[in-house]
Design an enzyme around this catalytic site. Structure first.
Site, PDB file in Angstrom:
ATOM      1  N   LYS A 115       0.812  -1.223   0.000  1.00  0.00           N
ATOM      2  CA  LYS A 115       0.000   0.000   0.000  1.00  0.00           C
ATOM      3  C   LYS A 115       0.845   1.273   0.000  1.00  0.00           C
ATOM      4  O   LYS A 115       0.431   2.308  -0.507  1.00  0.00           O
ATOM      5  CB  LYS A 115      -0.944   0.004   1.205  1.00  0.00           C
ATOM      6  CG  LYS A 115      -2.020  -1.074   1.159  1.00  0.00           C
ATOM      7  CD  LYS A 115      -3.039  -0.808   0.069  1.00  0.00           C
ATOM      8  CE  LYS A 115      -4.198  -1.800   0.118  1.00  0.00           C
ATOM      9  NZ  LYS A 115      -5.086  -1.658  -1.067  1.00  0.00           N
ATOM     10  N   GLU A 137      -9.559   6.089   3.300  1.00  0.00           N
ATOM     11  CA  GLU A 137     -10.376   5.032   3.878  1.00  0.00           C
ATOM     12  C   GLU A 137      -9.447   3.854   4.125  1.00  0.00           C
ATOM     13  O   GLU A 137      -8.405   3.748   3.489  1.00  0.00           O
ATOM     14  CB  GLU A 137     -11.487   4.626   2.917  1.00  0.00           C
ATOM     15  CG  GLU A 137     -11.086   3.610   1.828  1.00  0.00           C
ATOM     16  CD  GLU A 137     -10.054   4.116   0.837  1.00  0.00           C
ATOM     17  OE1 GLU A 137      -9.962   5.345   0.659  1.00  0.00           O
ATOM     18  OE2 GLU A 137      -9.321   3.296   0.246  1.00  0.00           O
ATOM     19  N   SER A 405       1.594  -9.705  -0.938  1.00  0.00           N
ATOM     20  CA  SER A 405       1.325  -8.262  -0.885  1.00  0.00           C
ATOM     21  C   SER A 405       1.552  -7.648   0.490  1.00  0.00           C
ATOM     22  O   SER A 405       1.762  -6.445   0.604  1.00  0.00           O
ATOM     23  CB  SER A 405      -0.108  -7.992  -1.349  1.00  0.00           C
ATOM     24  OG  SER A 405      -1.014  -8.757  -0.576  1.00  0.00           O
TER      25      SER A 405
END
Lengths: 421, 271
Positions: A115, A137, A405
């Site tokens: 991210k 968010e 990830s």
């Protein structure tokens, strides 16, 4: 609005050049100028936001052409995030399944997941736009942590909207965000998870659009977000492509990644779109099973419609009310999916499958015991497809890249509750 | 193009009044209950009614309309209820324009053509879709024209002048002018005090770009005082959240009467 057949490109659009520079590779001309990937995508938002989205698209297009911006971003990726992340041959896992499995180690990024690649890009862009504040968010909290981190680094204020249910199951990340100086704002409406956190972030953005940038964490939302987040995340696939070529001399047979909104998978897939011999497989969260109705598999179990400003696949009733998603993984617990995934599926360039909570839990334990790596529950969904891949009539004839990830430290509470009973 | 909308604004202009448009969601608290609220509000002085389609993800709405939509969905709202409600109100109130406000996804799922045809057959005059900007609306606009349902355009405080001209060049019915950047629902007096001048300026520029089309102001208007403070330049006001709250507290007719009085020239005020 619904008939956008004129935008569906001819079949040869996947054949085009690729440039190694961040944000400048365009393997195929999608989306079009108004953000449509074939019939998907677009901008379905209140008029108040339209000027901001148009301005953001222009600013992003300028920034990605600006060598100084690209240099600053790449320097941060290298010196702050720790890129390139390794591509690790998982030897014992490979032995078990009978084909070489390589893990793209996004779990080793600063803050523990992919991210941060996108959060840094967008917060840099927010600073360039002269915004003093960013909002975000978050579901699992990884995007919230990444945005709070980037905001701290670059000196912007940060508010993170998070569903109350997610705050309970990801309390470690809530505390981390607060440590990083962000305000975490509980969202108690609707499903109290990522869907409603996103609604609330959009409402806040509508109210403070002039001074605030909204850092969307996945390849969802209105144009330009899906392509911008894809571009920032495509560093994953560019690195992996070079690394696998260096390690094996060949392209992989398969790229495998989990899909919630779809940012880590889009980041891995994008630089391989022009390599038709590489199978791209996205793994959605089947929760308690597709037939149970309790899942988050928007592509496998949903229908096309509008969610969070884009025309895409989502879980909904026949009358268009959005249905709650379910997954053990907070990061996949989302009833929509990025419009570019809907497009890749329609075109047959990528395939989308699903695995259940149970399968993801088993894969988590397997990776711990065989490789000494605790994966995030999200990433474990990609790993959990390996058994099915091995059972196929034609198992992979080359290597398989799995996008790891994120790391699973944030999920230890959930794992304890599920595995010690 | 709806003759009821034109007739209403024509009459109100002649009488130096502004239109009071009320928003109420269909199905809150249930189908019959919402009909009776609409009826009470029309009898108390609404000039036109905007019927809201409850939606699971109402991006443009504040907490009051969100909660009302959730109640209606919990009560079992289906689109059948909408057609029934429009039909029934049209039968009982032949004069006032009836508009329907819906997010785009229910329209897409039902089929835009069927959706608009049902509305037109039931007797609705206008369709308001807050998450369908001009860039995505060509198909729905063509359908609305075919069925003579006015597709009401939005302009916002953030809309630049050139974009405003584009939006208004195709517009029908009236212009929905969003008074403040933000979602629906009541604003604090201080916020209005700070914004009143810029709201009046916004309405003024919309009116200049709108070429005679009536301009109605909505979002955050809750009282007669708000109407007087903000609506000087507008042809009408749209009130939603405040009506829902009043209905829940059993004071819908008096609030409508207060709001309606504020839309009249001062010489015609009662009491």
């Amino acid at each position: 609005m619904i008939h956008r057949a004129e935008h569906v490109p001819p079949a040869d659009t996947f054949a085009a050049a690729e440039s190694p520079c961040a944000g400048q590779d365009q393997p195929y001309g999608q989306p079009d100028a108004r953000g449509h990937f074939g019939v998907f995508g677009g901008r379905f938002v209140p008029e108040t936001l339209m000027p901001a989205l148009i301005e953001l698209a222009q600013a992003y297009d300028e920034a990605r052409q600006d060598p100084a911006f690209v240099r600053t971003y790449e320097k941060l990726l290298h010196e702050y995030v720790g890129r390139p992340t390794p591509l690790t041959l998982a030897q014992r896992l490979s032995d078990r399944y009978g084909f070489p499995i390589y893990l793209k180690r996004e779990d080793l990024c600063h803050t523990g997941a992919h991210k941060i690649n996108n959060a840094l890009g967008q917060v840099l862009l927010a600073r360039r736009l002269g915004k003093r504040k960013v909002i975000a968010e978050t579901g699992a909290g990884q995007h919230g942590v990444a945005t709070a981190t980037a905001a701290a680094l670059l000196g912007l204020e940060c508010d993170v909207y998070m569903g109350e249910e997610d705050m309970a199951r990801q309390r470690l990340n809530v505390f981390r965000m607060r440590l990083l100086g962000a305000r975490v704002i509980p969202v108690s409406s609707g499903t109290r998870t990522l869907k409603d956190a996103t609604n609330e972030a959009i409402r806040q953005w509508v109210s403070h659009v002039r001074e605030t940038h909204y850092v969307i964490g996945s390849v969802v939302g209105p144009e330009p977000y899906p392509r911008m987040v894809r571009d920032f995340q495509s560093v994953i696939g560019r690195e992996a492509r070079q690394q696998i070529l260096a390690a094996t001399g060949r392209l992989p047979a398969v790229c495998l990644a989990c899909v919630g909104g779809g940012s880590n998978s889009m980041g891995l897939f994008y630089p391989f779109l022009n390599d038709p011999q590489v199978q791209l497989i996205g793994v959605e969260a089947a929760g308690h099973g597709l037939e149970s109705g309790q899942h988050a598999a928007s592509l496998s179990g949903g229908t096309p419609g509008v969610l969070h400003g884009a025309y895409t696949f989502l879980l909904q009733t026949p009358e268009g009310q959005v249905q709650p998603a379910y997954s053990i993984s907070a990061g996949l617990d989302y009833p929509g999916v990025g419009p570019e995934h809907a497009y890749l599926r329609e075109r047959g360039r990528a395939r989308y499958v699903s695995v259940t909570d149970e399968e993801a839990l088993a894969a988590t334990q397997e990776l711990c015991r065989l490789e000494g790596i605790l994966p995030a529950l999200e990433s474990a969904h990609a790993l959990a497809y390996l058994p099915q891949l091995a059972r196929r009539a034609q198992p992979p004839t080359g290597s398989v890249i799995v996008n790891l990830s994120g790391r699973g430290d944030k999920d230890v509470d959930t794992l304890m509750a599920r595995l010690s009973s | 193009m709806s003759t009821r909308v034109q007739q209403l604004f024509g009459r109100l202009r002649a009488e130096q009044e502004k239109a009071l448009i009320g928003y109420l969601p269909v199905g809150d608290p249930d189908l019959d209950g919402s009909y009776h609220r609409c009826r009470a509000a029309l009898e108390a002085g609404l000039d036109a009614l905007e019927l809201g389609v409850p939606y699971s993800d109402p991006l443009a709405d504040g907490p009051v309309i969100q909660a009302a939509g959730s109640r209606a969905l919990a009560a079992g709202f289906r689109l059948d209820w909408l057609w029934l409600q429009v039909e029934r109100l049209r039968r009982d109130f032949p004069g006032p324009p009836l508009a329907v406000m819906t997010y785009i996804n229910p329209v897409i799922q039902y089929g835009p053509e069927s959706f608009v045809r049902h509305l037109a057959q039931a007797g609705a005059d206008a369709l308001i879709v807050p998450d369908l900007p001009g860039e995505e609306s060509a198909e729905l606009e063509a359908i609305c024209r075919r069925y003579e349902v006015a597709r009401i355009p939005f302009v916002a405080p953030t809309t630049p002048p050139e974009r405003m001209r584009q939006i208004l060049s195709q517009a029908e019915g009236f212009v929905y002018c969003v008074s403040v950047t933000g979602v629906t629902g009541q604003r604090q007096a201080e916020e209005w005090a700070a914004q009143a001048a810029s709201v009046r300026h916004l309405v003024h520029s919309v009116r200049q770009a709108a070429a005679g089309l009536p301009v109605c102001l909505g979002f955050g208007i809750a009282s007669g005082a708000d109407v007087q403070r903000l609506a000087a330049e507008a042809d009408g006001v749209i009130v939603g959240s405040a009506l829902i709250m009043a209905a829940q507290e059993g004071r819908l007719p008096p609030l409508v009467a207060e709001l309606k009085q504020a839309t009249l020239p001062e010489s015609r005020w009662k009491g």
